[in-house]
Design a protein around this motif. Sequence first.
Motif: not given
Length: 636
Positions: A320-324
């Motif tokens: 899981s990651a922080l994404a745009h």
Amino acid sequence: MNTLAKSIIVGTAGHIDHGKSTLIEALTGTHPDRLEEEKRRGITIDLGFAFLEENGVRFGFVDVPGHERFVKNMLAGASGMDLVLLVIAADEAIRPQTREHFDICRLLGVQRGVIALTKSDLVDADTLALVRLEIEEFLKGSFLAGAPILPVSAKSGEGLGALKSALLEGAKAIQEKDTARYFRLPIDRSFAVKGFGTVVTGTLFSGQISAGDEVELLPAQKRLRVRGLESGGKAVDRAAAGQRTAVNLAGVEHTAIQRGMVIATPGRFRATRRLDVRLELLPFARKLKHRARVHFHSGTAETIGEVIGHDRAELSPGESALAHLRLQDEVVVVRGDRFIVRQFSPVVTIGGGVVLDPLARRPARKDTGRIGFLEALEKGTTEEILRALAGRNILGVSAEEMIGRTGWLESELQAAAANLAKSNTVRTLASEPLILLSEKVFAEICEKIRARVERFHKENPLLPGMPREELRAYLGRRVRQESFRAALAELVQQKKLVLQGELVKKPGAEITLTPEELRAKEQIAGAFARAGLTVPSVNEVLTQLAIEKSRAEKLLQILLREKVLVRVSPELIFHSEALGRLSALLKGYKKAKGERIGVPAFKELTGVTRKYAIPLLEHLDRQRLTRRAGDERVIL
Ligand SMILES: Nc1nc2c(ncn2[C@@H]2O[C@H](COP(=O)(O)OP(=O)(O)O)[C@@H](O)[C@H]2O)c(=O)[nH]1
Ligand SMILES: [Mg+2]
């Protein structure tokens, strides 16, 4: 209808032909397949709906298609469900769309569910026990671990009673929705009903709606009026969060509305194409490369998006990651909304997540504060989130923007803002509507102003202070008018600056003239005093001085400000004493010859030419010493 009843949305999930639609009919008496084609082919293509009221609970059933080709329709129905009815046929057990629908429910944050082991009449007890084991294994560690697994037969009716009890039990555990929030309803259908006009339907996400209300259609930003409402298949005056709702809208053609649009409280929600999110990739998915394209689903909306990682370039399976997400079409989402992503081609569900910032900025390498900001949005309290929002923008953050991002009520924002003010971290620049600014940013603005005024004094030793408007212009559009005003007030209160009319200056800043300048200043005044009313040109006076022209001009400004000299027209300056004598002359004239005086008489009286007479008379008019009357003046 009992309006105090709890409203629960139950969504079906499961592989095609496992008996979802048949089970809904057995439970409610309504077969959810409504399209001609569905009836002919015996499969569910689009969403179907049915209702049941039992023991004070109003169940709204959303029946979804199981076919892999119609997962996107399933997604439109799945968002907003409180409880999943996972349907698994006893004779087939777990199949691909059992898994996919299960993943979707988990990624959408569904908290509870019941598993119906359908077609139990087709298998023996041993097979049933085996399938049950397989399902238990499958659900291990998930949100459905420990959920009831109930054998049912729509054919014989066996197990239906137990299933209803389990649904009631599940409904009890579901938290009552907060109907005080702003109203939002993602639209899943729009059609025309004879005699009524346009009707849209959807699962009411938040707040409530009444007949007669004004709503906003988004992203179109169109205001519409609610003519009437239906919920649970009956006309109602009011519908609230957690209810399937049909809304009869005035002022719009049904063809102008599509699935994916939203109706909402006017002015509160915003359509957006850029989201910052927490994105989770399913374990079997392919690695998601930088700028990979995906199908994006949220609410009932569906579009294409490009994924840009914030904390890593590529996203690996299971991570899981922080994404745009940069979307092709506008969607209406707020912080906390769930979404699903599907692989671009071939189309399968590969992940999903939670919206953190629905009004995200374009990704930029120099934007180093973003990760911390998103973490605050993800895990922070209301206060921490407001602090993070305020700290991220030199402009501060408005109520409109905070609500557009979070869907929070203005009253919640006010309460949190009051707490923040106490902690001296965020200041309330304006309270109606609310504007918050971080104290750190505020201190930076104050310092910027102070330093600019200081520099102004250094560069303009002959000027008493900096014009307020010039200071405002220097700060530019990146500083709000409210911030500027508050910062100036703060600096004045701290005695770091003084306001003198429209001038901003340092306390104690005095104009100190050199002996050379003092002499020049006297020479200027003297030249005009000597000239009386037949004054020389300004240029003539200034060029005769021993100092350079720019300094001489400043000295002239000082004399004008001190009112030793008076500017009568853009070209003509007079000494105040000469003007004083002029007004005495006029008084004498009035006494001797009456109040009327023409231009020739004025020229004769003062000894000036027409070049001076006209501007002087106009000046006298402005001073209200004379008044124009035809070709003449009346001396007042
Ligand atoms: N024997 C038996 N057949 C069932 C049962 N439930 C559904 N079916 C049959 O299974 C087929 C598919 O059912 P349907 O409800 O359309 O499945 P869906 O695709 O999951 O909605 C239909 O022919 C139903 O009659 C059941 O409990 N027992
Ligand atoms: Mg079906």
